[in-house]
Motif scaffolding. Structure first.
Motif, PDB file in Angstrom:
ATOM      1  N   GLY A 344     -26.358  14.903   9.003  1.00 51.73           N
ATOM      2  CA  GLY A 344     -26.507  15.983   8.024  1.00 51.73           C
ATOM      3  C   GLY A 344     -25.204  16.641   7.636  1.00 51.73           C
ATOM      4  O   GLY A 344     -25.212  17.698   6.993  1.00 51.73           O
ATOM      5  N   ASP A 345     -24.062  16.042   7.985  1.00 57.70           N
ATOM      6  CA  ASP A 345     -22.789  16.573   7.497  1.00 57.70           C
ATOM      7  C   ASP A 345     -22.697  16.361   5.986  1.00 57.70           C
ATOM      8  O   ASP A 345     -22.949  15.266   5.485  1.00 57.70           O
ATOM      9  CB  ASP A 345     -21.608  15.849   8.174  1.00 57.70           C
ATOM     10  N   ILE A 346     -22.312  17.396   5.260  1.00 52.96           N
ATOM     11  CA  ILE A 346     -22.199  17.312   3.807  1.00 52.96           C
ATOM     12  C   ILE A 346     -20.817  17.800   3.394  1.00 52.96           C
ATOM     13  O   ILE A 346     -20.346  18.826   3.896  1.00 52.96           O
ATOM     14  CB  ILE A 346     -23.260  18.170   3.100  1.00 52.96           C
ATOM     15  N   SER A 347     -20.203  17.060   2.469  1.00 55.83           N
ATOM     16  CA  SER A 347     -18.912  17.538   1.955  1.00 55.83           C
ATOM     17  C   SER A 347     -18.802  17.208   0.471  1.00 55.83           C
ATOM     18  O   SER A 347     -19.158  16.117   0.032  1.00 55.83           O
ATOM     19  CB  SER A 347     -17.755  16.893   2.720  1.00 55.83           C
ATOM     20  N   TYR A 396     -27.803  13.171 -11.143  1.00 55.67           N
ATOM     21  CA  TYR A 396     -26.780  13.003 -12.179  1.00 55.67           C
ATOM     22  C   TYR A 396     -25.537  12.403 -11.515  1.00 55.67           C
ATOM     23  O   TYR A 396     -25.354  12.508 -10.293  1.00 55.67           O
ATOM     24  CB  TYR A 396     -26.416  14.343 -12.826  1.00 55.67           C
ATOM     25  N   GLU A 397     -24.703  11.768 -12.314  1.00 55.04           N
ATOM     26  CA  GLU A 397     -23.449  11.205 -11.812  1.00 55.04           C
ATOM     27  C   GLU A 397     -22.304  12.179 -12.056  1.00 55.04           C
ATOM     28  O   GLU A 397     -22.188  12.752 -13.145  1.00 55.04           O
ATOM     29  CB  GLU A 397     -23.144   9.875 -12.520  1.00 55.04           C
ATOM     30  N   ILE A 398     -21.470  12.348 -11.045  1.00 54.54           N
ATOM     31  CA  ILE A 398     -20.324  13.232 -11.190  1.00 54.54           C
ATOM     32  C   ILE A 398     -19.239  12.563 -12.028  1.00 54.54           C
ATOM     33  O   ILE A 398     -19.165  11.331 -12.092  1.00 54.54           O
ATOM     34  CB  ILE A 398     -19.759  13.631  -9.809  1.00 54.54           C
ATOM     35  N   GLN A 399     -18.416  13.409 -12.684  1.00 55.64           N
ATOM     36  CA  GLN A 399     -17.322  12.858 -13.487  1.00 55.64           C
ATOM     37  C   GLN A 399     -16.140  12.435 -12.610  1.00 55.64           C
ATOM     38  O   GLN A 399     -15.492  11.432 -12.879  1.00 55.64           O
ATOM     39  CB  GLN A 399     -16.855  13.896 -14.514  1.00 55.64           C
ATOM     40  N   SER A 400     -15.886  13.215 -11.574  1.00 57.72           N
ATOM     41  CA  SER A 400     -14.784  12.869 -10.669  1.00 57.72           C
ATOM     42  C   SER A 400     -15.015  13.547  -9.322  1.00 57.72           C
ATOM     43  O   SER A 400     -15.874  14.411  -9.191  1.00 57.72           O
ATOM     44  CB  SER A 400     -13.431  13.312 -11.251  1.00 57.72           C
ATOM     45  N   GLY A 401     -14.215  13.131  -8.337  1.00 59.73           N
ATOM     46  CA  GLY A 401     -14.381  13.665  -6.992  1.00 59.73           C
ATOM     47  C   GLY A 401     -15.341  12.811  -6.192  1.00 59.73           C
ATOM     48  O   GLY A 401     -15.668  11.671  -6.563  1.00 59.73           O
ATOM     49  N   SER A 402     -15.829  13.344  -5.071  1.00 59.08           N
ATOM     50  CA  SER A 402     -16.766  12.594  -4.233  1.00 59.08           C
ATOM     51  C   SER A 402     -17.692  13.546  -3.490  1.00 59.08           C
ATOM     52  O   SER A 402     -17.338  14.696  -3.215  1.00 59.08           O
ATOM     53  CB  SER A 402     -16.015  11.715  -3.227  1.00 59.08           C
ATOM     54  N   ILE A 403     -18.888  13.051  -3.203  1.00 61.24           N
ATOM     55  CA  ILE A 403     -19.878  13.770  -2.405  1.00 61.24           C
ATOM     56  C   ILE A 403     -20.209  12.871  -1.217  1.00 61.24           C
ATOM     57  O   ILE A 403     -20.583  11.706  -1.411  1.00 61.24           O
ATOM     58  CB  ILE A 403     -21.141  14.073  -3.219  1.00 61.24           C
ATOM     59  N   CYS A 404     -20.050  13.401  -0.031  1.00 58.41           N
ATOM     60  CA  CYS A 404     -20.240  12.588   1.172  1.00 58.41           C
ATOM     61  C   CYS A 404     -21.344  13.157   2.051  1.00 58.41           C
ATOM     62  O   CYS A 404     -21.509  14.379   2.163  1.00 58.41           O
ATOM     63  CB  CYS A 404     -18.948  12.498   1.988  1.00 58.41           C
TER      64      CYS A 404
END
Length: 588
Positions: A344-347, A396-404
């Motif tokens: 459940g770690d989210i960043s 939705y898809e992000i334009q840039s960056g990352s979701i982990c």
């Protein structure tokens, strides 16, 4: 408008549609065989009638008359059986095809990203899934096969007439160009008319669906008269579109009848003239045969024009449906990672996103939530709070960056695997027209009634459900209208809880409930968030005091981060927001 329908007959589109008949090839060929038999029987009947006149009645041969009548009866029985099989299996094939296409269409739409539904009319999509698909089925049941059968019948009849008497045949054929030309004009006019009809049907469905869904707003703002006036205008356009098809039919079919009647008159005149002048005086039966054969020639031609309308309407509908099937609006599910459990770690790492390309909603935000922590997100409306949740679920898809998640990019997970670990309770709870138990389990076989009741007892919801008629079997009706907003929130909360998620999201979950229900949810929140990563989005700051971390957002940016006490000490945005709410509650 004509571009929507394409060419008068789009062979590429038709071939694509015929691809869906491959699983039913045996039935397809059976229907084709029935069409051939119908054509044969259609010719045999007039010929036998002619023989009855010439070889039995004129010759006063009772035995021959009996034999020919029995033969005629056998032909008629064969014709009835062939027609029955043709009608049934042509309809069966059509229904089977639209069942397959409807399943495919529904699955395709379920995979669309939320942006597609943001920009699409629900009423139009319903029309595509129901009415348009029914029109596609009619291509097989009332269009294509009937046209092929009628063309085959006309060919057989024409050849037979030429063999019997080529002079009478020329009289009949001389009028064919007139009706063929009229048919062509009729078909072109109906093509345009039916495109307009389908457009007006979609507009009408969309309007009615939206107004029924938003009836509370219509009545609250006393817009009944305004909406009734709009409905009359749309309904009038719908009526006018259909009346245009009626107008064309009113012209064509009387013309076809008149031409057919003139043909019969000419056959009788010419045949009678031959007999009056003692030419072929013995062939009275031929006149009867030709009259019947001319009917078999002109009747299919009239039906072809009618059935071609059905075919055209079905092709227009097929074009619309295939446009949706060809729409590429899915979130790319290229990930391969499937995990039974996540910590459940989210960043979020420098995430930028906008619903429109030139309007950023999130402007490079970064934060981390450790497994088991509770993080609250607060801020004014439009700050980007709910957008974070939409992106976490990859709606939705992000334009840039990352979701982990667990230090792995969310795009590396299979979508179903990622979403299976996340449960959300939204402010606007959606319930299906079903029982409370089914709305909680969503018919997941792994979630038993015992599991539901145990979970309800744990979070303090069982007592409320038990007071309803039928308890867990109580039907909440469409969108849960039989329950109050607070009760719907409790059901949604229990639905999230029984799924046993690793990540729990409460999006404004207590913003529209009464004090008693809020206390129930707060009690349940303490229970549910134990050992889980939790994200709480709230306007009411009193609900986030116990959070391990609070993100304060403004205009798509994180402006403050800390605990409740830490943020109050800063005397910044959060402190001002909290004091404003506290004073407002005091005044209230």
């Amino acid at each position: 408008m004509d571009q929507e329908g394409g060419k008068a007959f789009d062979l590429r589109l038709f071939n694509r549609l015929m691809e869906h008949t491959k699983p039913y090839r045996l039935t397809f060929y059976g229907v084709a065989l029935a069409a051939i038999l119908i054509s044969g029987f259609a010719v045999l009947t007039p010929l036998l009638v002619g023989d009855i006149v010439d070889e039995a009645i004129k010759q006063e041969d009772a035995k021959e008359l009996l034999n020919l009548v029995l033969a005629l009866g056998g032909v008629l029985i064969g014709q009835v059986i062939s027609q029955l099989l043709f009608n049934y299996y042509a309809n069966w094939l059509g229904e089977s095809v639209i069942r397959d296409v409807r399943i495919r269409l529904f699955r395709h739409m379920m995979g669309f990203r939320m942006k597609y539904f943001d920009n699409s009319s629900i009423g139009v999509l319903v029309t595509r899934s129901v009415a348009d698909l029914q029109r596609i089925g009619e291509i097989f049941s009332q269009g294509f096969f009937v046209i092929v059968a009628d063309l085959l019948k006309m060919l057989v009849v024409a050849i037979t007439m030429l063999v019997i008497n080529w002079k009478l045949s020329l009289i009949v054929f001389s009028l064919l160009p007139l009706i063929i030309y009229a048919t062509r004009l009729f078909q072109k006019a109906m093509k345009k008319a039916f495109i307009d009809v389908r457009a007006q049907v979609s507009n009408l469905n969309s309007f009615v669906q939206e107004r029924i869904t938003g009836m509370k707003i219509v009545q609250l703002f006393t817009r009944e008269k305004i909406e009734s006036r709009k409905f009359r205008e749309i309904n009038k356009k719908h009526q006018d579109a259909w009346l245009k098809t009626v107008w064309y039919n009113s012209f064509f079919f009387p013309i076809a009848d008149i031409v057919s009647s003139i043909t019969v008159g000419l056959i009788v005149w010419y045949g009678g003239l031959l007999n009056v002048t003692n030419v072929n005086v013995e062939e009275y039966g031929m006149i009867f045969s030709f009259i019947m054969l001319s009917g078999e020639l002109f009747r299919p031609l009239r039906q072809i024009a009618d059935k071609f309308n059905t075919l055209q309407m079905g092709m227009v509908a097929a074009n619309r449906v295939f446009k949706i099937l060809d729409t590429k609006s899915h979130i790319e599910d290229a990930g391969t990672l499937v995990k039974e459990e996540v910590k459940g770690d989210i960043s979020f790492r420098d995430v930028r996103f906008g619903y429109l390309p030139d309007e950023e909603v999130l402007k490079g935000i970064s934060f981390e939530v450790k497994a088991g922590q509770t993080m609250a997100i607060v801020g004014a409306t439009g700050a980007g709070k709910s957008t974070i949740i939409n992106l976490l679920n990859r709606f939705y898809e992000i334009q840039s960056g990352s979701i982990c998640v667990d230090d792995i990019d969310a795009r590396e997970y299979k979508l179903a695997s990622l979403r299976s670990h996340i449960a959300i309770v939204l402010q606007d709870v959606f319930l299906f027209a079903d029982t409370i138990a089914n709305n909680i389990s969503l018919k997941d076989p792994n979630i038993t009634p015992e599991t539901i009741e145990a979970a309800a007892r744990q979070i303090g919801v069982h007592e409320f459900i038990s007071t309803l008629p039928g308890g867990y079997q109580y039907n909440v009706k469409e969108r849960g209208t039989m329950l109050s907003s607070g009760q719907r929130q409790l059901i949604a909360f229990l639905r999230a809880y029984v799924s046993n998620p690793s990540i729990l999201v409460l999006d404004e979950a207590t913003s529209s409930v009464d004090t008693y229900t809020e206390r129930l949810i707060q009690k349940a929140t303490d229970k549910v968030t134990e050992g889980r990563t939790s994200i709480i989005i709230a306007h009411r700051l009193a609900t986030v005091k116990k959070a391990d971390k609070i993100l304060v957002m403004d205009a798509g940016r994180i402006v403050e981060t800390g605990t409740h006490k830490e943020l109050l000490k800063k005397g910044g945005y959060y402190s001002n927001l909290y004091e404003a709410q506290f004073l407002a509650e005091e005044v209230a």
